[in-house]
Motif scaffolding. Structure first.
Motif, PDB file in Angstrom:
ATOM      1  N   HIS A 187       0.997  -1.257   0.002  1.00 29.30           N
ATOM      2  CA  HIS A 187      -0.068  -0.095   0.095  1.00 29.30           C
ATOM      3  C   HIS A 187       0.816   1.295  -0.154  1.00 29.30           C
ATOM      4  O   HIS A 187       0.548   2.084  -0.566  1.00 29.30           O
ATOM      5  N   GLN A 188       1.860   1.273   0.807  1.00 27.83           N
ATOM      6  CA  GLN A 188       2.813   2.374   0.773  1.00 27.83           C
ATOM      7  C   GLN A 188       3.495   2.727  -0.380  1.00 27.83           C
ATOM      8  O   GLN A 188       3.549   3.851  -0.911  1.00 27.83           O
ATOM      9  N   GLN A 189       3.879   1.545  -1.034  1.00 24.92           N
ATOM     10  CA  GLN A 189       4.507   1.671  -2.740  1.00 24.92           C
ATOM     11  C   GLN A 189       3.285   2.443  -3.551  1.00 24.92           C
ATOM     12  O   GLN A 189       3.795   3.064  -4.577  1.00 24.92           O
ATOM     13  N   GLN A 190       2.079   1.629  -3.420  1.00 25.97           N
ATOM     14  CA  GLN A 190       0.870   2.343  -4.186  1.00 25.97           C
ATOM     15  C   GLN A 190       0.889   3.747  -3.992  1.00 25.97           C
ATOM     16  O   GLN A 190       0.558   4.708  -4.854  1.00 25.97           O
ATOM     17  N   ILE A 191       0.914   4.281  -2.800  1.00 29.86           N
ATOM     18  CA  ILE A 191       0.745   5.762  -2.255  1.00 29.86           C
ATOM     19  C   ILE A 191       2.077   6.466  -3.074  1.00 29.86           C
ATOM     20  O   ILE A 191       1.561   7.624  -3.466  1.00 29.86           O
ATOM     21  N   ALA A 192       3.142   5.898  -2.969  1.00 32.40           N
ATOM     22  CA  ALA A 192       4.195   6.574  -3.550  1.00 32.40           C
ATOM     23  C   ALA A 192       4.108   6.838  -4.992  1.00 32.40           C
ATOM     24  O   ALA A 192       4.294   7.867  -5.900  1.00 32.40           O
TER      25      ALA A 192
END
Length: 265
Positions: A187-192
């Protein structure tokens, strides 16, 4: 030479009215409160959805948007010398109806287009991702919390790419009322990736001050705001007002708050 402000707190960029079926107050009451607050601008951002199967309806249909634009133009004429009024839309992205959403958006001369995603499909209906109701949270949890969150960020990524928009609203709103919600590494990678897409297209990030009532700080969470600031993404103040008295709420807290977020990143 003085630096530009981190965020403009003279304009409320996210305001709803009774037309959306889950707020109260006439458009004129919101404008009057904005004037009383000393704001220089107010942007109505009423809800638009495409092929969402959910009750009670929490968005406008054509008849309401016709009223919205007629009243909005009247208010622009009446208050134009005092405050800038903009008529915008908060377009809820449904990946299964992306072309229909874009077609609906083409019907009106929006002053601003915001993107959000409020619903997740489950069979023949949709579940409200921002609901606080225990039943709704349990239904989404049964689908799978991580799966729902992943689908949410995928939808926002697709929306920013597909819809010509000005601001992203509610970036981290998915299951915000689910106890102990956490975003995993994916999810953090998606946000980035989402922030990178926003930077590339010049899409602003909404700083939603309704969060002060929920948790004592605005939405989205500080590390997301810091990552947006590092990318030079414009920040947009929005109260997400659902009552006239909510217009411009907590805007005076934003400059210091954002300075602290930047310093701690």
């Amino acid at each position: 030479m003085s630096l530009p402000p981190i965020i403009d707190i003279t304009t409320d960029g996210h305001v709803h009215t009774h037309l959306c079926n889950h707020a109260v107050g006439e458009m004129e009451e919101y404008v009057e409160h904005a004037v009383a607050q000393g704001l220089r601008g107010i942007t109505f951002l009423e809800h638009l959805e495409a092929e969402i199967r959910y009750q009670p309806r929490s968005w406008l249909e054509k008849e309401e948007f016709d009223i919205y634009f007629r009243e909005g133009e009247r208010l622009k004429h009446r208050f134009g010398s005092v405050i800038k009024i903009r008529l915008g839309v908060e377009a809820g992205y449904n990946p299964a109806a992306s072309n229909l959403l874009r077609e609906k958006l083409s019907h009106y001369p929006w002053d601003r287009i915001g993107i959000s995603c409020h619903f997740h499909p489950q069979g023949e209906v949709h579940r409200n991702l921002l609901s606080r109701r225990r039943e709704s949270l349990d239904q989404l949890a049964a689908i799978g919390v991580d799966f729902v969150v992943t689908q949410y960020f995928d939808a926002l990524l697709e929306a920013v790419d597909f819809i010509d928009c000005d601001v992203l609203c509610h970036l981290d709103a998915v299951l915000r009322h689910y106890p102990g919600i956490r975003f995993n590494t994916e999810h953090q990678q998606q946000i980035a990736a989402l922030l990178d897409a926003m930077q590339a297209k010049g899409v602003a990030l909404e700083i939603n001050t309704s969060g002060f009532d929920y948790r004592g700080s605005p939405f989205p969470t500080p590390w997301i705001i810091a990552a947006a600031m590092e990318r030079g993404i414009p920040l947009s103040a929005g109260s997400d007002a659902h009552r006239p008295e909510d217009v411009g709420r907590y805007f005076d807290r934003l400059p210091d708050y954002l300075v602290q977020v930047a310093a701690q990143s």
